[in-house]
Motif scaffolding. Structure first.
Motif, PDB file in Angstrom:
ATOM      1  N   ASN A 188       0.755  -1.130  -0.036  1.00 28.95           N
ATOM      2  CA  ASN A 188       0.072  -0.065   0.101  1.00 28.95           C
ATOM      3  C   ASN A 188       0.861   1.219  -0.023  1.00 28.95           C
ATOM      4  O   ASN A 188       2.073   1.144   0.109  1.00 28.95           O
ATOM      5  CB  ASN A 188      -0.921   0.152   1.176  1.00 28.95           C
ATOM      6  CG  ASN A 188      -0.092   0.069   2.515  1.00 28.95           C
ATOM      7  OD1 ASN A 188       0.746  -0.903   2.578  1.00 28.95           O
ATOM      8  ND2 ASN A 188      -0.281   1.021   3.278  1.00 28.95           N
ATOM      9  N   GLY A 189       0.272   2.608   0.017  1.00 28.50           N
ATOM     10  CA  GLY A 189       0.895   3.601   0.167  1.00 28.50           C
ATOM     11  C   GLY A 189       1.232   4.349  -1.249  1.00 28.50           C
ATOM     12  O   GLY A 189       1.571   5.604  -1.084  1.00 28.50           O
ATOM     13  N   ILE A 190       1.063   3.773  -2.313  1.00 27.89           N
ATOM     14  CA  ILE A 190       1.281   4.178  -3.683  1.00 27.89           C
ATOM     15  C   ILE A 190       0.322   3.864  -4.495  1.00 27.89           C
ATOM     16  O   ILE A 190       0.000   2.801  -4.861  1.00 27.89           O
ATOM     17  CB  ILE A 190       2.811   3.947  -4.128  1.00 27.89           C
ATOM     18  CG1 ILE A 190       3.943   4.366  -3.381  1.00 27.89           C
ATOM     19  CG2 ILE A 190       2.706   4.565  -5.619  1.00 27.89           C
ATOM     20  CD1 ILE A 190       5.140   3.805  -3.940  1.00 27.89           C
ATOM     21  N   LYS A 191      -0.495   4.934  -4.800  1.00 23.43           N
ATOM     22  CA  LYS A 191      -1.419   4.596  -6.032  1.00 23.43           C
ATOM     23  C   LYS A 191      -0.768   4.596  -7.349  1.00 23.43           C
ATOM     24  O   LYS A 191      -0.418   5.334  -7.868  1.00 23.43           O
ATOM     25  CB  LYS A 191      -2.471   5.435  -5.831  1.00 23.43           C
ATOM     26  CG  LYS A 191      -3.956   5.430  -6.768  1.00 23.43           C
ATOM     27  CD  LYS A 191      -5.178   6.171  -6.317  1.00 23.43           C
ATOM     28  CE  LYS A 191      -6.382   5.834  -7.051  1.00 23.43           C
ATOM     29  NZ  LYS A 191      -7.409   6.165  -6.546  1.00 23.43           N
ATOM     30  N   LEU A 192      -1.110   3.107  -8.080  1.00 21.84           N
ATOM     31  CA  LEU A 192      -0.782   2.907  -9.338  1.00 21.84           C
ATOM     32  C   LEU A 192      -1.865   2.947 -10.212  1.00 21.84           C
ATOM     33  O   LEU A 192      -2.917   2.550 -10.034  1.00 21.84           O
ATOM     34  CB  LEU A 192      -0.034   1.656  -9.517  1.00 21.84           C
ATOM     35  CG  LEU A 192       0.988   1.033  -8.651  1.00 21.84           C
ATOM     36  CD1 LEU A 192       1.452  -0.365  -8.941  1.00 21.84           C
ATOM     37  CD2 LEU A 192       2.243   2.126  -8.841  1.00 21.84           C
TER      38      LEU A 192
END
Length: 711
Positions: free
Chosen positions: A121-125
């Motif tokens: 989690n933590g980065i939106k791709l």
């Protein structure tokens, strides 16, 4: 496309140099218009489509914070085994592959530093502005194939506001290659050490400037440098465009991937010393693997409305099937009546189907000294299936029925206001509503664990850009950060039962500068540097599970600090009469720690090194060939929250070179030339024992070659 902008347009020629590839970027077809007497905003006319790399660079230059645009063309001149290879020069992002295959760990500005980091989690791709990350925020099942993209925009932390992302680490958007970028038929082949072989065939064409289409078929095989580490992947990427009128265009996308990947497992230090190429305990007998089949359909419409107003809308649907034996049988001797017999107490095989739906809407219009953007992202995910006992990679009885749902709504409004000749203010407000519904039913007892919650937030942002000169810009912003828990974190909550977790939130301050010297000339250099400090509340981290030592459960931590320095610098200087020297370096200094925690005090957070330096120094000859060294210097890091288990720093030396001609290009790359031993990745514990199996050795000396031919 007409793109109203601020005085920061004066820095666009320099911003184009900040694409993290060797050498100086070429002209982007930018027309600079002067101010009127009444200080009307600069207008930048960009040739090409709205999603062109030029407009992405302009958008990055107009953001008062850390944003990079990665030109994938440069990475076709080197070996790319996974997304970590492409994120190599993105400052603020630490990305590494545990075993050299497609599975990676990544963190941006301290996101995802957790013992449950398998959900990433933590980065939106995003792909073409539409979500790939699930609605609950995890990237567990799939990472985007970077070579299917023309370019990627990496917006770190709160600078992803323009993408509507509500994450600590920001967002990465990959724009697909289309027939507007390439035409004809091309073939790419690469291979080398450890049985790696990659093949990509692409066909693209247009019809009367009204229709265009592109299809890429790719395959990758990999034996791996460790036992039980093989991978086989086949993929298809296709898109087609239809220009319905001078102001209306449509595009559809199809992605199909079958990826079968063995998992080598982690090693203890003793096992590493004995044989770093061996598989971890249970990896072979339990046949650890992650097999994912993916089908994704998407579509977008783009309108050029009256005046300079623009509207874009898109929808996506993705279906995934996951087969994932991950824990071998844990046996104990049961001391009951009669002779002692081994009894299985735990093993795990995950078999689930996942459906994801997404939508996006963007409206942009300028008036006077203002440029207004209004947007929305929608996401829905459902996961159904179950957990099973694992017997040699096969199901051995279901233990848990899984039926999980998540929805996400992100809406935002952003105004860029040129308040003076050299000043631009950016004000934005984001609204988030996230719903989580986790249903895990124990098959044996019928007990239902059902943590469910709704998370709402309003996240303001204000920033400014000051153009100190035509080639140098200063920027600053203060923003609110927000990220709700994933379904994985909720089901692993230390409180158990139906208890939930609080969302992570905080405030981040950022200052920085971007610019360069000599843009558009034969000699020059450019930079982008950011300094940020974020105070985080309720960060979701982990504690040891008392019933299963060595595994961890999620909990909220009162206060943490995420701070750092991020620097990207490159340049090009003529050497002699027929060559140029092109240095490139990305440096990240991390300061992630607990803030007077009752248990951990001011300990450092694990996983992320205290600093990361990637660089290269390429010599380019006018005849088309290039060569030079590459280097990686990675600082130390901890593998536990107690800071009792340290992972050593390391430095690697590489070499790469190649030759480009009109219709073909070729490259060769030598990795870890000195054959250094190092730890590519380590799992995380609350308190890691000295003999804990948590280490993943990095790749030894390797050689890769590749050829690209345009028919």
């Amino acid at each position: 496309m007409n793109f109203p902008n601020t005085r920061a347009a004066r820095c666009i020629a320099t911003a184009l140099l900040l694409s993290p590839v060797a050498g100086m970027a070429e002209s982007a077809g930018v027309d600079h218009r002067a101010h009127d007497d009444d200080r009307a905003m600069d207008t930048i006319v960009v040739t090409g489509t709205q999603t062109s790399i030029e407009s992405a660079r302009i958008e990055a230059a107009a953001t008062p914070g850390g944003v990079d645009v990665i030109d994938m063309d440069g990475f076709r001149e080197r070996n790319v085994s996974n997304l970590a290879d492409v994120l190599r020069y993105a400052p603020g992002v630490w990305a590494t592959s545990a075993t050299g295959d497609e599975g990676i760990f990544f963190t941006s500005r301290g996101s995802n530093l957790d013992a449950t980091n398998y959900d990433m989690n933590g980065i939106k791709l995003m792909q073409d502005g539409l979500p790939v990350t699930t609605a609950d925020g995890n990237n567990h099942n799939r990472i985007v194939d970077p070579l299917a993209a023309r370019y990627a925009t990496v917006a770190r932390g709160a600078n992803a506001m323009a993408w509507g992302a509500s994450t600590l680490g920001g967002a990465i958007n990959f724009e697909s290659v289309t027939a507007r970028d390439v035409t004809g038929v091309s073939a790419e082949f690469g291979g080398g050490s450890f049985g790696e072989a990659q093949l990509r065939l692409t066909g693209a064409g247009t019809l009367d400037d009204t229709f265009d289409g592109l299809v890429t078929i790719e395959t990758r095989t990999w034996d791996g440098y460790r036992a039980h580490n093989a991978q086989g992947r086949v993929g298809l990427y296709a898109n087609g465009g239809w220009k319905l009128s001078e102001t209306l265009a449509a595009r559809t996308y199809v992605t199909w991937i079958e990826n079968d990947q063995e998992l080598a497992g982690a090693l203890s230090q003793a096992q590493l010393d004995e044989d770093p190429d061996q598989a971890g305990d249970g990896a072979v007998s339990g046949d650890y693997q992650v097999d994912v089949d993916t089908l994704r359909l998407a579509g977008k419409l783009s309108w050029q409305l009256a005046g300079d107003a623009q509207l874009e809308a898109g929808v996506s649907w993705e279906q995934q099937s996951l087969y994932h034996p991950i824990v071998d049988r844990i046996m104990v001797d049961f001391d009951g009546p009669g002779p002692m017999e081994p009894v299985e107490v735990f093993s795990l095989l995950i078999d689930t189907d996942q459906d994801n739906a997404g939508g996006t809407l963007r409206y942009r219009r300028s008036f006077g000294d203002h440029e207004l953007t209004v947007g929305a992202n929608l996401g829905w995910t459902r996961v159904q299936g179950g957990n099973y006992r694992n017997l040699g990679g096969n199901k051995n009885g279901q233990t848990t029925i899984i039926d999980n749902d998540a929805t996400a709504v992100e809406v935002f409004v952003m105004d860029r206001w040129q308040v003076a000749d050299r000043w631009t203010l950016t004000a934005a407000l984001q609204g988030v509503r996230a719903e989580r519904d986790v249903k895990n039913t124990d098959v044996e007892s019928g007990a239902l664990s059902n943590p469910q919650a709704t998370y709402d937030a309003l996240n303001p942002r204000i920033g400014a850009i000051f153009d100190a000169s035509d080639d140098v810009a200063l920027y600053a912003n203060i923003s609110r950060l927000f990220e709700p828990p994933t379904n994985y974190e909720l089901q692993d909550n230390v409180a158990g039962g139906d208890a939930t977790l609080s969302p992570m939130d905080g405030t981040v301050f950022e200052i920085g500068t971007r610019g360069g010297t000599g843009p558009g000339t034969a000699d020059g250099w450019s930079w982008d540097v950011s300094l940020y400090y974020a105070a985080i509340r309720d960060e979701i981290l982990s504690v040891d599970d008392p019933e299963a030592p060595g595994t961890s459960l999620s909990t909220n931590v009162d206060r943490t600090v995420h701070a750092g320095l991020e620097l990207l610098v490159n340049g090009s200087w003529r050497v002699g009469t027929r060559g140029s020297l092109a240095p490139l370096a990305s440096f990240t200094l991390n300061h992630f720690e607990f803030d007077d925690d009752a248990t951990y005090g001011n300990n450092r957070l694990p996983s992320a090194p205290d600093f990361v330096l990637h660089g290269e120094l390429m010599y380019h000859h006018d005849a088309g060939w290039y060569a030079g060294p590459t280097f990686d210097v990675i600082g130390n890091r901890y593998a536990d929250f107690a800071n009792s288990y340290a992972v050593d720093d390391y430095a690697l030396l590489g070499l790469r070179g190649g030759w480009s001609a009109q219709r073909w290009s070729a490259y060769a790359e030598f990795g870890n030339v000195l054959d250094e031993d190092y730890i590519a990745y380590s799992a995380v514990r609350n308190v890691a024992a000295e003999d804990a199996a948590i280490l993943y050795p990095g790749a030894p000396r390797s050689v890769y070659v590749g050829v690209n031919y345009q028919f």
